[in-house]
Write a protein that holds these residues in place. Structure first.
Motif, PDB file in Angstrom:
ATOM      1  N   MET A 190       0.826  -1.201   0.000  1.00  0.00           N
ATOM      2  CA  MET A 190       0.000   0.000   0.000  1.00  0.00           C
ATOM      3  C   MET A 190       0.865   1.259   0.000  1.00  0.00           C
ATOM      4  O   MET A 190       0.649   2.152  -0.791  1.00  0.00           O
ATOM      5  CB  MET A 190      -0.931   0.011   1.207  1.00  0.00           C
ATOM      6  CG  MET A 190      -1.737   1.291   1.311  1.00  0.00           C
ATOM      7  SD  MET A 190      -2.972   1.322   2.609  1.00  0.00           S
ATOM      8  CE  MET A 190      -1.975   1.634   4.020  1.00  0.00           C
ATOM      9  N   ALA A 191       1.855   1.307   0.874  1.00  0.00           N
ATOM     10  CA  ALA A 191       2.672   2.512   0.979  1.00  0.00           C
ATOM     11  C   ALA A 191       3.484   2.748  -0.284  1.00  0.00           C
ATOM     12  O   ALA A 191       3.753   3.878  -0.649  1.00  0.00           O
ATOM     13  CB  ALA A 191       3.585   2.420   2.193  1.00  0.00           C
ATOM     14  N   THR A 192       3.855   1.675  -0.967  1.00  0.00           N
ATOM     15  CA  THR A 192       4.658   1.820  -2.174  1.00  0.00           C
ATOM     16  C   THR A 192       3.868   2.519  -3.281  1.00  0.00           C
ATOM     17  O   THR A 192       4.359   3.455  -3.892  1.00  0.00           O
ATOM     18  CB  THR A 192       5.122   0.436  -2.673  1.00  0.00           C
ATOM     19  OG1 THR A 192       5.708  -0.272  -1.591  1.00  0.00           O
ATOM     20  CG2 THR A 192       6.112   0.574  -3.780  1.00  0.00           C
ATOM     21  N   THR A 193       2.659   2.069  -3.519  1.00  0.00           N
ATOM     22  CA  THR A 193       1.837   2.691  -4.546  1.00  0.00           C
ATOM     23  C   THR A 193       1.494   4.129  -4.181  1.00  0.00           C
ATOM     24  O   THR A 193       1.539   5.021  -5.030  1.00  0.00           O
ATOM     25  CB  THR A 193       0.534   1.889  -4.759  1.00  0.00           C
ATOM     26  OG1 THR A 193       0.881   0.542  -5.056  1.00  0.00           O
ATOM     27  CG2 THR A 193      -0.277   2.469  -5.890  1.00  0.00           C
ATOM     28  N   ALA A 194       1.176   4.363  -2.908  1.00  0.00           N
ATOM     29  CA  ALA A 194       0.872   5.722  -2.470  1.00  0.00           C
ATOM     30  C   ALA A 194       2.096   6.620  -2.588  1.00  0.00           C
ATOM     31  O   ALA A 194       1.990   7.792  -2.974  1.00  0.00           O
ATOM     32  CB  ALA A 194       0.347   5.708  -1.036  1.00  0.00           C
ATOM     33  N   GLY A 195       3.264   6.080  -2.298  1.00  0.00           N
ATOM     34  CA  GLY A 195       4.498   6.856  -2.431  1.00  0.00           C
ATOM     35  C   GLY A 195       4.802   7.218  -3.867  1.00  0.00           C
ATOM     36  O   GLY A 195       5.245   8.324  -4.177  1.00  0.00           O
ATOM     37  N   ILE A 196       4.556   6.262  -4.763  1.00  0.00           N
ATOM     38  CA  ILE A 196       4.760   6.525  -6.199  1.00  0.00           C
ATOM     39  C   ILE A 196       3.777   7.588  -6.679  1.00  0.00           C
ATOM     40  O   ILE A 196       4.147   8.508  -7.417  1.00  0.00           O
ATOM     41  CB  ILE A 196       4.614   5.224  -7.013  1.00  0.00           C
ATOM     42  CG1 ILE A 196       5.771   4.285  -6.691  1.00  0.00           C
ATOM     43  CG2 ILE A 196       4.548   5.515  -8.506  1.00  0.00           C
ATOM     44  CD1 ILE A 196       5.619   2.896  -7.265  1.00  0.00           C
ATOM     45  N   ASP A 197       2.525   7.474  -6.256  1.00  0.00           N
ATOM     46  CA  ASP A 197       1.526   8.477  -6.637  1.00  0.00           C
ATOM     47  C   ASP A 197       1.883   9.854  -6.092  1.00  0.00           C
ATOM     48  O   ASP A 197       1.713  10.867  -6.772  1.00  0.00           O
ATOM     49  CB  ASP A 197       0.138   8.065  -6.144  1.00  0.00           C
ATOM     50  CG  ASP A 197      -0.429   6.889  -6.909  1.00  0.00           C
ATOM     51  OD1 ASP A 197       0.095   6.575  -7.999  1.00  0.00           O
ATOM     52  OD2 ASP A 197      -1.401   6.279  -6.413  1.00  0.00           O
ATOM     53  N   ALA A 198       2.387   9.887  -4.857  1.00  0.00           N
ATOM     54  CA  ALA A 198       2.779  11.162  -4.250  1.00  0.00           C
ATOM     55  C   ALA A 198       3.945  11.791  -5.007  1.00  0.00           C
ATOM     56  O   ALA A 198       3.953  12.999  -5.275  1.00  0.00           O
ATOM     57  CB  ALA A 198       3.144  10.963  -2.779  1.00  0.00           C
ATOM     58  N   THR A 199       4.928  10.970  -5.361  1.00  0.00           N
ATOM     59  CA  THR A 199       6.084  11.476  -6.110  1.00  0.00           C
ATOM     60  C   THR A 199       5.668  11.985  -7.488  1.00  0.00           C
ATOM     61  O   THR A 199       6.095  13.056  -7.922  1.00  0.00           O
ATOM     62  CB  THR A 199       7.151  10.374  -6.256  1.00  0.00           C
ATOM     63  OG1 THR A 199       7.513   9.911  -4.953  1.00  0.00           O
ATOM     64  CG2 THR A 199       8.381  10.892  -6.966  1.00  0.00           C
ATOM     65  N   ALA A 200       4.808  11.223  -8.160  1.00  0.00           N
ATOM     66  CA  ALA A 200       4.342  11.639  -9.475  1.00  0.00           C
ATOM     67  C   ALA A 200       3.533  12.933  -9.391  1.00  0.00           C
ATOM     68  O   ALA A 200       3.676  13.822 -10.242  1.00  0.00           O
ATOM     69  CB  ALA A 200       3.496  10.538 -10.113  1.00  0.00           C
ATOM     70  N   GLY A 201       2.696  13.059  -8.377  1.00  0.00           N
ATOM     71  CA  GLY A 201       1.909  14.277  -8.200  1.00  0.00           C
ATOM     72  C   GLY A 201       2.780  15.489  -7.933  1.00  0.00           C
ATOM     73  O   GLY A 201       2.551  16.577  -8.467  1.00  0.00           O
ATOM     74  N   ALA A 202       3.811  15.295  -7.090  1.00  0.00           N
ATOM     75  CA  ALA A 202       4.719  16.405  -6.781  1.00  0.00           C
ATOM     76  C   ALA A 202       5.513  16.828  -8.011  1.00  0.00           C
ATOM     77  O   ALA A 202       5.657  18.028  -8.286  1.00  0.00           O
ATOM     78  CB  ALA A 202       5.658  16.018  -5.646  1.00  0.00           C
ATOM     79  N   LEU A 203       6.026  15.858  -8.760  1.00  0.00           N
ATOM     80  CA  LEU A 203       6.809  16.186  -9.953  1.00  0.00           C
ATOM     81  C   LEU A 203       5.944  16.813 -11.046  1.00  0.00           C
ATOM     82  O   LEU A 203       6.374  17.749 -11.727  1.00  0.00           O
ATOM     83  CB  LEU A 203       7.517  14.935 -10.484  1.00  0.00           C
ATOM     84  CG  LEU A 203       8.640  14.383  -9.605  1.00  0.00           C
ATOM     85  CD1 LEU A 203       9.174  13.077 -10.188  1.00  0.00           C
ATOM     86  CD2 LEU A 203       9.747  15.407  -9.454  1.00  0.00           C
ATOM     87  N   GLY A 204       4.741  16.303 -11.218  1.00  0.00           N
ATOM     88  CA  GLY A 204       3.844  16.874 -12.218  1.00  0.00           C
ATOM     89  C   GLY A 204       3.448  18.294 -11.894  1.00  0.00           C
ATOM     90  O   GLY A 204       3.421  19.164 -12.774  1.00  0.00           O
TER      91      GLY A 204
END
Length: 111
Positions: free
Chosen positions: A1-15
């Motif tokens: 769970m934390a891995t997918t949420a972390g990836i989504d968070a990173t993608a959102g921040a970079l975007g």
């Protein structure tokens, strides 16, 4: 769970950081127009700008961004960028992390 949420968070921040970097100069010009700071650009010989056919074909905000960048400088178009970048990236990372984590908690029991 934390891995997918972390990836989504990173993608959102970079975007959000990329979109802010692209649109920040236009936001600066829009703010200057609203504040009517055209007195700083009055020293530009207007006949040189109006005779430039390539510049005349640009949309008004982009044309004014080019005029401000040549008279005041590119650094002025990005004044205040770092605090805005930090706030935007942090808020979007938090949003996407919480959204992804909540979605996984809600959807996982249904599967």
């Amino acid at each position: 769970m934390a891995t997918t949420a972390g990836i989504d968070a990173t993608a959102g921040a970079l975007g959000s950081a990329a979109s802010l970097a692209i649109t920040y100069p236009l936001q600066s010009v829009s703010t200057w127009q609203a504040l009517n700071l055209s007195s700083e650009v009055e020293d530009v010989p207007q006949e040189g700008w109006t005779n430039n056919k390539l510049l005349a074909m640009l949309p008004s905000p982009v044309r004014e961004m080019v005029m401000y960048s040549t008279t005041i400088g590119w650094s002025s178009l990005y004044a205040g960028f770092l605090p805005a970048l930090g706030a935007t990236a942090l808020s979007q990372a938090l949003y996407f992390y919480l959204y992804s984590a909540a979605r996984q908690i809600i959807v996982a029991p249904a599967a």
